[in-house]
Design a protein around this motif. Structure first.
Motif, PDB file in Angstrom:
ATOM      1  N   THR A   5      -7.880   9.034 -28.770  1.00 40.93           N
ATOM      2  CA  THR A   5      -8.533   8.325 -29.852  1.00 40.93           C
ATOM      3  C   THR A   5     -10.023   8.622 -29.957  1.00 40.93           C
ATOM      4  O   THR A   5     -10.746   7.896 -30.610  1.00 40.93           O
ATOM      5  CB  THR A   5      -8.351   6.803 -29.659  1.00 40.93           C
ATOM      6  N   VAL A   6     -10.494   9.687 -29.318  1.00 42.95           N
ATOM      7  CA  VAL A   6     -11.913  10.010 -29.333  1.00 42.95           C
ATOM      8  C   VAL A   6     -12.317  10.528 -30.709  1.00 42.95           C
ATOM      9  O   VAL A   6     -11.800  11.533 -31.182  1.00 42.95           O
ATOM     10  CB  VAL A   6     -12.250  11.058 -28.252  1.00 42.95           C
ATOM     11  N   GLY A   7     -13.216   9.847 -31.328  1.00 38.11           N
ATOM     12  CA  GLY A   7     -13.756  10.268 -32.621  1.00 38.11           C
ATOM     13  C   GLY A   7     -12.669  10.631 -33.611  1.00 38.11           C
ATOM     14  O   GLY A   7     -11.698   9.928 -33.768  1.00 38.11           O
ATOM     15  N   ASP A   8     -12.870  11.757 -34.305  1.00 41.45           N
ATOM     16  CA  ASP A   8     -11.908  12.221 -35.293  1.00 41.45           C
ATOM     17  C   ASP A   8     -11.009  13.322 -34.745  1.00 41.45           C
ATOM     18  O   ASP A   8     -10.357  14.028 -35.492  1.00 41.45           O
ATOM     19  CB  ASP A   8     -12.648  12.754 -36.535  1.00 41.45           C
ATOM     20  N   VAL A   9     -10.976  13.473 -33.426  1.00 41.20           N
ATOM     21  CA  VAL A   9     -10.164  14.515 -32.820  1.00 41.20           C
ATOM     22  C   VAL A   9      -8.693  14.126 -32.917  1.00 41.20           C
ATOM     23  O   VAL A   9      -8.308  13.035 -32.542  1.00 41.20           O
ATOM     24  CB  VAL A   9     -10.559  14.726 -31.343  1.00 41.20           C
ATOM     25  N   SER A  10      -7.884  15.042 -33.425  1.00 37.29           N
ATOM     26  CA  SER A  10      -6.452  14.788 -33.550  1.00 37.29           C
ATOM     27  C   SER A  10      -5.730  15.363 -32.350  1.00 37.29           C
ATOM     28  O   SER A  10      -5.900  16.518 -32.012  1.00 37.29           O
ATOM     29  CB  SER A  10      -5.908  15.443 -34.821  1.00 37.29           C
ATOM     30  N   VAL A  11      -4.899  14.550 -31.719  1.00 33.77           N
ATOM     31  CA  VAL A  11      -4.102  15.045 -30.603  1.00 33.77           C
ATOM     32  C   VAL A  11      -2.785  15.621 -31.112  1.00 33.77           C
ATOM     33  O   VAL A  11      -1.953  16.053 -30.342  1.00 33.77           O
ATOM     34  CB  VAL A  11      -3.822  13.929 -29.566  1.00 33.77           C
ATOM     35  N   LEU A  12      -2.595  15.638 -32.415  1.00 34.57           N
ATOM     36  CA  LEU A  12      -1.366  16.158 -32.996  1.00 34.57           C
ATOM     37  C   LEU A  12      -1.557  17.562 -33.541  1.00 34.57           C
ATOM     38  O   LEU A  12      -0.780  18.033 -34.362  1.00 34.57           O
ATOM     39  CB  LEU A  12      -0.875  15.223 -34.114  1.00 34.57           C
ATOM     40  N   GLY A  13      -2.609  18.257 -33.109  1.00 29.99           N
ATOM     41  CA  GLY A  13      -2.835  19.628 -33.552  1.00 29.99           C
ATOM     42  C   GLY A  13      -3.182  19.724 -35.019  1.00 29.99           C
ATOM     43  O   GLY A  13      -2.816  20.682 -35.690  1.00 29.99           O
ATOM     44  N   GLY A  14      -3.894  18.754 -35.548  1.00 33.38           N
ATOM     45  CA  GLY A  14      -4.278  18.766 -36.953  1.00 33.38           C
ATOM     46  C   GLY A  14      -3.218  18.159 -37.866  1.00 33.38           C
ATOM     47  O   GLY A  14      -3.426  18.028 -39.057  1.00 33.38           O
ATOM     48  N   ARG A  15      -2.088  17.787 -37.315  1.00 30.80           N
ATOM     49  CA  ARG A  15      -1.015  17.178 -38.101  1.00 30.80           C
ATOM     50  C   ARG A  15      -1.263  15.677 -38.206  1.00 30.80           C
ATOM     51  O   ARG A  15      -1.852  15.086 -37.316  1.00 30.80           O
ATOM     52  CB  ARG A  15       0.330  17.418 -37.429  1.00 30.80           C
ATOM     53  N   GLU A  16      -0.761  15.093 -39.270  1.00 25.41           N
ATOM     54  CA  GLU A  16      -0.896  13.656 -39.443  1.00 25.41           C
ATOM     55  C   GLU A  16       0.462  12.995 -39.399  1.00 25.41           C
ATOM     56  O   GLU A  16       1.407  13.449 -40.049  1.00 25.41           O
ATOM     57  CB  GLU A  16      -1.566  13.339 -40.776  1.00 25.41           C
ATOM     58  N   GLY A  17       0.553  11.940 -38.610  1.00 26.38           N
ATOM     59  CA  GLY A  17       1.787  11.168 -38.563  1.00 26.38           C
ATOM     60  C   GLY A  17       1.994  10.451 -39.880  1.00 26.38           C
ATOM     61  O   GLY A  17       1.042  10.053 -40.548  1.00 26.38           O
ATOM     62  N   CYS A  18       3.251  10.285 -40.276  1.00 18.20           N
ATOM     63  CA  CYS A  18       3.549   9.633 -41.551  1.00 18.20           C
ATOM     64  C   CYS A  18       4.488   8.451 -41.354  1.00 18.20           C
ATOM     65  O   CYS A  18       4.920   7.841 -42.316  1.00 18.20           O
ATOM     66  CB  CYS A  18       4.162  10.640 -42.525  1.00 18.20           C
ATOM     67  N   TRP A  19       4.812   8.142 -40.126  1.00 19.07           N
ATOM     68  CA  TRP A  19       5.733   7.052 -39.849  1.00 19.07           C
ATOM     69  C   TRP A  19       4.970   5.789 -39.520  1.00 19.07           C
ATOM     70  O   TRP A  19       3.793   5.820 -39.180  1.00 19.07           O
ATOM     71  CB  TRP A  19       6.673   7.435 -38.697  1.00 19.07           C
ATOM     72  N   ASP A  20       5.655   4.670 -39.610  1.00 15.03           N
ATOM     73  CA  ASP A  20       5.078   3.370 -39.284  1.00 15.03           C
ATOM     74  C   ASP A  20       4.804   3.326 -37.778  1.00 15.03           C
ATOM     75  O   ASP A  20       5.714   3.523 -36.978  1.00 15.03           O
ATOM     76  CB  ASP A  20       6.058   2.260 -39.686  1.00 15.03           C
ATOM     77  N   GLU A  21       3.570   3.114 -37.406  1.00 17.10           N
ATOM     78  CA  GLU A  21       3.194   3.132 -35.994  1.00 17.10           C
ATOM     79  C   GLU A  21       3.895   2.047 -35.186  1.00 17.10           C
ATOM     80  O   GLU A  21       4.069   2.187 -33.990  1.00 17.10           O
ATOM     81  CB  GLU A  21       1.676   3.008 -35.843  1.00 17.10           C
ATOM     82  N   GLY A  22       4.316   0.990 -35.835  1.00 21.80           N
ATOM     83  CA  GLY A  22       5.005  -0.085 -35.135  1.00 21.80           C
ATOM     84  C   GLY A  22       6.469   0.232 -34.868  1.00 21.80           C
ATOM     85  O   GLY A  22       7.172  -0.541 -34.233  1.00 21.80           O
ATOM     86  N   GLY A  23       6.935   1.380 -35.339  1.00 19.18           N
ATOM     87  CA  GLY A  23       8.338   1.733 -35.204  1.00 19.18           C
ATOM     88  C   GLY A  23       8.716   2.362 -33.878  1.00 19.18           C
ATOM     89  O   GLY A  23       9.874   2.698 -33.661  1.00 19.18           O
ATOM     90  N   GLY A  24       7.766   2.564 -32.983  1.00 17.71           N
ATOM     91  CA  GLY A  24       8.065   3.119 -31.672  1.00 17.71           C
ATOM     92  C   GLY A  24       8.417   4.603 -31.692  1.00 17.71           C
ATOM     93  O   GLY A  24       9.159   5.070 -30.843  1.00 17.71           O
ATOM     94  N   ARG A  25       7.886   5.344 -32.648  1.00 21.96           N
ATOM     95  CA  ARG A  25       8.180   6.778 -32.724  1.00 21.96           C
ATOM     96  C   ARG A  25       7.109   7.572 -31.985  1.00 21.96           C
ATOM     97  O   ARG A  25       5.963   7.153 -31.878  1.00 21.96           O
ATOM     98  CB  ARG A  25       8.264   7.229 -34.176  1.00 21.96           C
ATOM     99  N   VAL A  26       7.519   8.751 -31.494  1.00 16.48           N
ATOM    100  CA  VAL A  26       6.627   9.636 -30.752  1.00 16.48           C
ATOM    101  C   VAL A  26       6.501  10.944 -31.523  1.00 16.48           C
ATOM    102  O   VAL A  26       7.509  11.493 -31.993  1.00 16.48           O
ATOM    103  CB  VAL A  26       7.195   9.907 -29.337  1.00 16.48           C
TER     104      VAL A  26
END
Length: 125
Positions: free
Chosen positions: A22-43
């Motif tokens: 969660t450091v700054g604007d650094v993405s740990v997803l390789g520049g990809r953005e998640g599109c799922w509901d974060e509360g859904g328990g998806r990885v």
């Protein structure tokens, strides 16, 4: 060393790993953005296999022999031609039935992948 002094370095390491996500604007997803509901328990996951969207429920046949169920909420299926095609409303056709693809999305405990992007269409498929 006591258990407490052994545990402390492990907790510090865990805090650093979690903090790096969660450091700054650094993405740990390789520049990809998640599109799922974060509360859904998806990885966040990348899955490669043969796209099956022609007959039956959409899924991806992997080299390991798994059939990964696909949740294609962001996509349209176009069955107007001889091959069913997957379309992104903003980008046009992104894949077709029977193609080798790598998909990015959120994988849940049920094994299903909520597809956010077709990361790659592999040549020769």
């Amino acid at each position: 060393m006591t258990r407490v002094t052994t545990l402390i370095p492990g907790l510090v390491g865990l805090a650093l790993v979690v903090g790096a996500c969660t450091v700054g604007d650094v993405s740990v997803l390789g520049g990809r953005e998640g599109c799922w509901d974060e509360g859904g328990g998806r990885v966040a996951s990348l899955v490669t296999g043969t796209l099956r969207i022609g007959d039956g429920p959409p899924h991806l046949d992997t080299a390991e022999g798994d059939a990964v169920s696909l949740l294609l909420n962001r996509y349209d299926l176009n069955a107007s031609g001889p091959v069913v095609r997957l379309s992104d409303p903003g980008a046009g056709e992104v894949a077709a039935d029977g193609e080798q693809v790598t998909l990015f999305g959120g994988r849940g405990a049920d094994g299903a992948l909520y597809v956010c992007a077709v990361d790659e269409r592999h040549a020769g498929s």
